[in-house]
Write a protein that holds these residues in place. Structure first.
Motif, PDB file in Angstrom:
ATOM      1  N   PRO A 167       3.979 -10.503 -13.833  1.00  0.00           N
ATOM      2  CA  PRO A 167       3.169  -9.401 -13.285  1.00  0.00           C
ATOM      3  C   PRO A 167       2.558  -9.751 -11.933  1.00  0.00           C
ATOM      4  O   PRO A 167       2.353 -10.929 -11.596  1.00  0.00           O
ATOM      5  CB  PRO A 167       2.080  -9.206 -14.346  1.00  0.00           C
ATOM      6  CG  PRO A 167       2.577  -9.899 -15.570  1.00  0.00           C
ATOM      7  CD  PRO A 167       3.443 -11.007 -15.099  1.00  0.00           C
ATOM      8  N   LEU A 168       2.253  -8.707 -11.178  1.00  0.00           N
ATOM      9  CA  LEU A 168       1.574  -8.893  -9.893  1.00  0.00           C
ATOM     10  C   LEU A 168       0.132  -9.331 -10.119  1.00  0.00           C
ATOM     11  O   LEU A 168      -0.574  -8.802 -10.979  1.00  0.00           O
ATOM     12  CB  LEU A 168       1.600  -7.592  -9.089  1.00  0.00           C
ATOM     13  CG  LEU A 168       2.975  -7.118  -8.591  1.00  0.00           C
ATOM     14  CD1 LEU A 168       2.838  -5.778  -7.889  1.00  0.00           C
ATOM     15  CD2 LEU A 168       3.616  -8.138  -7.662  1.00  0.00           C
ATOM     16  N   ILE A 169      -0.306 -10.286  -9.305  1.00  0.00           N
ATOM     17  CA  ILE A 169      -1.678 -10.801  -9.347  1.00  0.00           C
ATOM     18  C   ILE A 169      -2.338 -10.503  -8.006  1.00  0.00           C
ATOM     19  O   ILE A 169      -1.786 -10.824  -6.943  1.00  0.00           O
ATOM     20  CB  ILE A 169      -1.678 -12.320  -9.610  1.00  0.00           C
ATOM     21  CG1 ILE A 169      -1.032 -12.631 -10.966  1.00  0.00           C
ATOM     22  CG2 ILE A 169      -3.093 -12.893  -9.547  1.00  0.00           C
ATOM     23  CD1 ILE A 169      -0.784 -14.115 -11.197  1.00  0.00           C
ATOM     24  N   ASP A 170      -3.506  -9.880  -8.023  1.00  0.00           N
ATOM     25  CA  ASP A 170      -4.212  -9.530  -6.794  1.00  0.00           C
ATOM     26  C   ASP A 170      -4.707 -10.786  -6.077  1.00  0.00           C
ATOM     27  O   ASP A 170      -5.191 -11.733  -6.700  1.00  0.00           O
ATOM     28  CB  ASP A 170      -5.400  -8.627  -7.093  1.00  0.00           C
ATOM     29  CG  ASP A 170      -4.980  -7.240  -7.552  1.00  0.00           C
ATOM     30  OD1 ASP A 170      -3.983  -6.730  -7.022  1.00  0.00           O
ATOM     31  OD2 ASP A 170      -5.646  -6.679  -8.439  1.00  0.00           O
ATOM     32  N   VAL A 171      -4.600 -10.762  -4.737  1.00  0.00           N
ATOM     33  CA  VAL A 171      -5.060 -11.888  -3.927  1.00  0.00           C
ATOM     34  C   VAL A 171      -6.080 -11.447  -2.887  1.00  0.00           C
ATOM     35  O   VAL A 171      -7.170 -12.009  -2.782  1.00  0.00           O
ATOM     36  CB  VAL A 171      -3.878 -12.594  -3.221  1.00  0.00           C
ATOM     37  CG1 VAL A 171      -4.381 -13.766  -2.384  1.00  0.00           C
ATOM     38  CG2 VAL A 171      -2.857 -13.063  -4.238  1.00  0.00           C
ATOM     39  N   GLY A 172      -5.731 -10.430  -2.074  1.00  0.00           N
ATOM     40  CA  GLY A 172      -6.628 -10.032  -0.994  1.00  0.00           C
ATOM     41  C   GLY A 172      -6.127  -8.814  -0.265  1.00  0.00           C
ATOM     42  O   GLY A 172      -5.147  -8.179  -0.670  1.00  0.00           O
TER      43      GLY A 172
ATOM     44  N   PHE B   1       3.196  -7.376  -0.209  1.00  0.00           N
ATOM     45  CA  PHE B   1       2.154  -6.613   0.481  1.00  0.00           C
ATOM     46  C   PHE B   1       2.341  -5.137   0.125  1.00  0.00           C
ATOM     47  O   PHE B   1       3.349  -4.534   0.488  1.00  0.00           O
ATOM     48  CB  PHE B   1       2.254  -6.792   1.999  1.00  0.00           C
ATOM     49  CG  PHE B   1       1.867  -8.158   2.490  1.00  0.00           C
ATOM     50  CD1 PHE B   1       0.561  -8.440   2.839  1.00  0.00           C
ATOM     51  CD2 PHE B   1       2.817  -9.165   2.604  1.00  0.00           C
ATOM     52  CE1 PHE B   1       0.204  -9.693   3.307  1.00  0.00           C
ATOM     53  CE2 PHE B   1       2.473 -10.425   3.068  1.00  0.00           C
ATOM     54  CZ  PHE B   1       1.158 -10.691   3.414  1.00  0.00           C
ATOM     55  N   LYS B   2       1.378  -4.570  -0.568  1.00  0.00           N
ATOM     56  CA  LYS B   2       1.475  -3.182  -0.996  1.00  0.00           C
ATOM     57  C   LYS B   2       0.661  -2.289  -0.055  1.00  0.00           C
ATOM     58  O   LYS B   2      -0.542  -2.493   0.121  1.00  0.00           O
ATOM     59  CB  LYS B   2       0.949  -3.037  -2.432  1.00  0.00           C
ATOM     60  CG  LYS B   2       1.750  -3.817  -3.466  1.00  0.00           C
ATOM     61  CD  LYS B   2       3.172  -3.292  -3.570  1.00  0.00           C
ATOM     62  CE  LYS B   2       3.929  -3.949  -4.713  1.00  0.00           C
ATOM     63  NZ  LYS B   2       5.301  -3.420  -4.847  1.00  0.00           N
ATOM     64  N   SER B   3       1.331  -1.312   0.527  1.00  0.00           N
ATOM     65  CA  SER B   3       0.659  -0.419   1.472  1.00  0.00           C
ATOM     66  C   SER B   3      -0.463   0.353   0.786  1.00  0.00           C
ATOM     67  O   SER B   3      -0.233   1.040  -0.215  1.00  0.00           O
ATOM     68  CB  SER B   3       1.660   0.561   2.078  1.00  0.00           C
ATOM     69  OG  SER B   3       0.989   1.566   2.826  1.00  0.00           O
ATOM     70  N   MET B   4      -1.672   0.253   1.330  1.00  0.00           N
ATOM     71  CA  MET B   4      -2.813   0.997   0.794  1.00  0.00           C
ATOM     72  C   MET B   4      -2.879   2.401   1.377  1.00  0.00           C
ATOM     73  O   MET B   4      -3.760   3.185   1.026  1.00  0.00           O
ATOM     74  CB  MET B   4      -4.102   0.212   1.046  1.00  0.00           C
ATOM     75  CG  MET B   4      -4.109  -1.146   0.340  1.00  0.00           C
ATOM     76  SD  MET B   4      -5.533  -2.206   0.689  1.00  0.00           S
ATOM     77  CE  MET B   4      -6.827  -1.313  -0.202  1.00  0.00           C
ATOM     78  N   GLN B   5      -1.953   2.722   2.275  1.00  0.00           N
ATOM     79  CA  GLN B   5      -1.818   4.092   2.789  1.00  0.00           C
ATOM     80  C   GLN B   5      -0.873   4.910   1.914  1.00  0.00           C
ATOM     81  O   GLN B   5      -0.710   6.116   2.122  1.00  0.00           O
ATOM     82  CB  GLN B   5      -1.261   4.084   4.227  1.00  0.00           C
ATOM     83  CG  GLN B   5      -2.184   3.507   5.272  1.00  0.00           C
ATOM     84  CD  GLN B   5      -2.336   2.007   5.180  1.00  0.00           C
ATOM     85  OE1 GLN B   5      -3.450   1.508   4.965  1.00  0.00           O
ATOM     86  NE2 GLN B   5      -1.248   1.267   5.320  1.00  0.00           N
TER      87      GLN B   5
ATOM     88  N   LYS C 207      -4.001  -0.909   6.016  1.00  0.00           N
ATOM     89  CA  LYS C 207      -4.301  -2.027   5.125  1.00  0.00           C
ATOM     90  C   LYS C 207      -3.163  -2.226   4.123  1.00  0.00           C
ATOM     91  O   LYS C 207      -2.487  -1.278   3.737  1.00  0.00           O
ATOM     92  CB  LYS C 207      -5.605  -1.776   4.355  1.00  0.00           C
ATOM     93  CG  LYS C 207      -6.848  -1.668   5.230  1.00  0.00           C
ATOM     94  CD  LYS C 207      -8.071  -1.411   4.356  1.00  0.00           C
ATOM     95  CE  LYS C 207      -9.325  -1.274   5.207  1.00  0.00           C
ATOM     96  NZ  LYS C 207     -10.532  -1.020   4.369  1.00  0.00           N
ATOM     97  N   TRP C 208      -3.015  -3.472   3.719  1.00  0.00           N
ATOM     98  CA  TRP C 208      -2.065  -3.826   2.669  1.00  0.00           C
ATOM     99  C   TRP C 208      -2.758  -4.750   1.675  1.00  0.00           C
ATOM    100  O   TRP C 208      -3.527  -5.640   2.061  1.00  0.00           O
ATOM    101  CB  TRP C 208      -0.844  -4.554   3.238  1.00  0.00           C
ATOM    102  CG  TRP C 208       0.079  -3.661   3.997  1.00  0.00           C
ATOM    103  CD1 TRP C 208       1.226  -3.074   3.542  1.00  0.00           C
ATOM    104  CD2 TRP C 208      -0.046  -3.236   5.365  1.00  0.00           C
ATOM    105  NE1 TRP C 208       1.809  -2.317   4.529  1.00  0.00           N
ATOM    106  CE2 TRP C 208       1.061  -2.401   5.659  1.00  0.00           C
ATOM    107  CE3 TRP C 208      -0.971  -3.493   6.378  1.00  0.00           C
ATOM    108  CZ2 TRP C 208       1.246  -1.817   6.903  1.00  0.00           C
ATOM    109  CZ3 TRP C 208      -0.792  -2.909   7.618  1.00  0.00           C
ATOM    110  CH2 TRP C 208       0.311  -2.077   7.869  1.00  0.00           C
TER     111      TRP C 208
END
Length: 501
Positions: free
Chosen positions: A290-295, A217-221, A257-258
């Motif tokens: 690599p990281l893959i986007d999910v949501g 979970f990557k912080s969007m802040q 958001k994350w």
């Protein structure tokens, strides 16, 4: 009608009038045993505290939504991921790990990062930390490690000596120690840090194919950390900084958001990858997977009652849903048992009936009775399986694909035997290649400050042992820490040089 006064009643519904004055024999006489309301109030007050969590005792929580933004159905048949744009309600709890319920939010400590997804096929609990690795890799070590983070049995004080003694005797901890001693060990609240499932899990797709997965979970802040002195200053100003920050942000409409991302490893890769992919003290480098986007996960609703919804929330990595499974990660295997067991001790055998923990969709099983059974207890339906009276069936379509174990021999294997005993490469990469020069300096200073607290007759032995680990990870890291501790580095040079030969 909503503005009409409501009668004060007991829990059984009996209205009563005297809520502030106890019944007594005369205005100045002794109290009477028959004042049931007095006993009711005091007895309930005496039982308001449930056992606090052994770890993760102090925490904050909120509700929100998870929205799918990218298609990963090639990897998993889990229904919460089956459509871009699909939303799933979540409850999330953050926490410190080692401190008691009244401890400070800004202590140098890992942070718990637990998410409960209320899916139509059951609740999925992703229970991790704000770090991708952990201090130990075998669950038999967990209780001993946690004891070193708590209080000394003689002094009842936190003990740097216990911590560094244990870490120096368990070099597998070095990767996590280096993260903890960087400024990542003191995040600015909960909104500005990443979260990780940490363990390796599995995904299963509609074809029955299995993939190994790590959740991020990557912080969007963005990421914000306190320096060591800033964290100490905040402790003096506001012990509850992280709780206040999260609560007020959501109340004011600043919804954190994350971005959920995954690393995917084909099942067969696990046999040949350069590190054990099920070792909780190791990461999978992003260049390999690599990281893959999910949501996107958004928190947008504060609980109405902290105790009912945050204190009584219970998360367990055993709670997965179809399309998501376990792995041979030894620490994960241990948590599958220990987490539900801890919840039954703390909250009771029916803890999953508490509203915050309850699956909002249909639940059918044969569990009955126990304290605090509040859902009708199955009524007249049978409490055994199989039976001739109900229509509950075991659906074979949810069966997971078989896992080949290669005729392995059951034994007690050394988790740090040759092939699994490289405790230094990844911490060295973290220090040399990931940290900026400024982050390196802060990490060294934090380590020096923490190790200065080591005391007692074994002080020199513990310091020297831990310094050897730092030297083996990176020569410049060991040198900088030794200088900060005023230790003569000459005696370490042969050991450090041979480790890098």
């Amino acid at each position: 009608m909503d503005n009409q006064p409501q009668k004060l009643t007991t829990a059984s519904g009996r209205p009563y009038a005297e809520n502030e004055n106890s019944q007594s024999a005369g205005a100045r006489g002794p109290l009477l045993l028959q004042d049931y309301i007095l006993h009711e109030k005091m007895a309930h007050f005496n039982r308001e505290r449930i056992p606090e969590r052994v770890v993760h005792a102090k925490g904050s929580g909120a509700y929100g939504t998870f929205t799918v933004t990218n298609d990963i159905t090639q990897y998993t048949r889990a229904r919460l991921f089956n459509q871009v744009g699909k939303e799933t309600r979540v409850f999330m709890r953050f926490s410190t790990v080692g401190g008691e319920k009244g401890s400070a939010d800004t202590e140098r400590d890992p942070r718990g990062f637990a998410v409960k997804f209320y899916t139509e096929e059951g609740n999925w609990d992703l229970v991790g930390n704000n770090t991708p690795v952990f201090f130990v890799k075998d669950p038999k070590k967990f209780g001993d490690f946690i004891h070193t983070q708590k209080r000394d049995p003689y002094t009842n004080l936190k003990s740097p000596t216990m911590m560094w003694d244990y870490w120096s005797l368990n070099p597998e901890s070095l990767h996590q120690v280096l993260i903890l001693m960087s400024d990542r060990g003191t995040p600015v609240g909960y909104r500005f840090m990443n979260g990780y499932g940490s363990h390796t899990f599995s995904l299963i797709n509609a074809k029955g194919e299995r993939f190994w997965v790590k959740f991020h979970f990557k912080s969007m802040q963005g990421i914000r950390n306190f320096s060591g002195p800033e964290a100490d200053a905040m402790k003096a100003r506001d012990l509850d900084f992280a709780q206040r920050d999260l609560l007020e942000a959501i109340d004011n409409g600043h919804y954190p958001k994350w971005a959920l991302k995954v690393q995917i490893m084909p099942e067969a890769d696990a046999k040949t990858y350069k590190w054990n992919p099920f070792d909780l003290t190791k990461v999978w480098p992003h260049k390999d997977y690599p990281l893959i986007d999910v949501g996107v996960l958004e928190l947008n609703q504060n609980p109405d009652n902290y105790f009912a919804e945050v204190e009584q929330s219970a998360f367990a990595p055993a709670h997965v849903v179809d399309g998501i499974g376990y792995s041979p990660d030894k620490m994960l295997q241990g948590r599958l048992l220990s987490y539900p067991d801890a919840h039954r001790y703390r909250l009771g055998g029916n803890y999953e009936q508490i509203p915050v923990n309850r699956c909002p969709y249909a639940v059918h099983n044969y569990q009955r009775d126990g304290q605090m059974r509040v859902d009708g207890n199955g009524g007249r339906t049978p409490n055994y399986f199989p039976n001739s009276f109900d229509t509950i069936v075991a659906d074979a379509s949810y069966k997971e694909p078989a896992q080949t174990l290669d005729s392995l021999v059951a034994d007690w294997y050394d988790r740090n035997a040759p092939g699994d005993n490289d405790h230094y490469t990844q911490p060295g990469i973290l220090f040399r290649e990931v940290m900026t020069p400024e982050q390196q300096m802060a990490t060294v200073q934090n380590i020096v400050t923490a190790m200065r607290g080591i005391s007692g007759p074994k002080k020199e032995q513990i310091v020297f042992r831990q310094l050897c680990h730092f030297f083996r990870a990176d020569m410049s890291l060991g040198m900088a820490i030794a200088r900060g501790l005023n230790v003569n580095v000459d005696q370490f040079m042969p050991t450090a040089q041979s480790a890098h030969a």
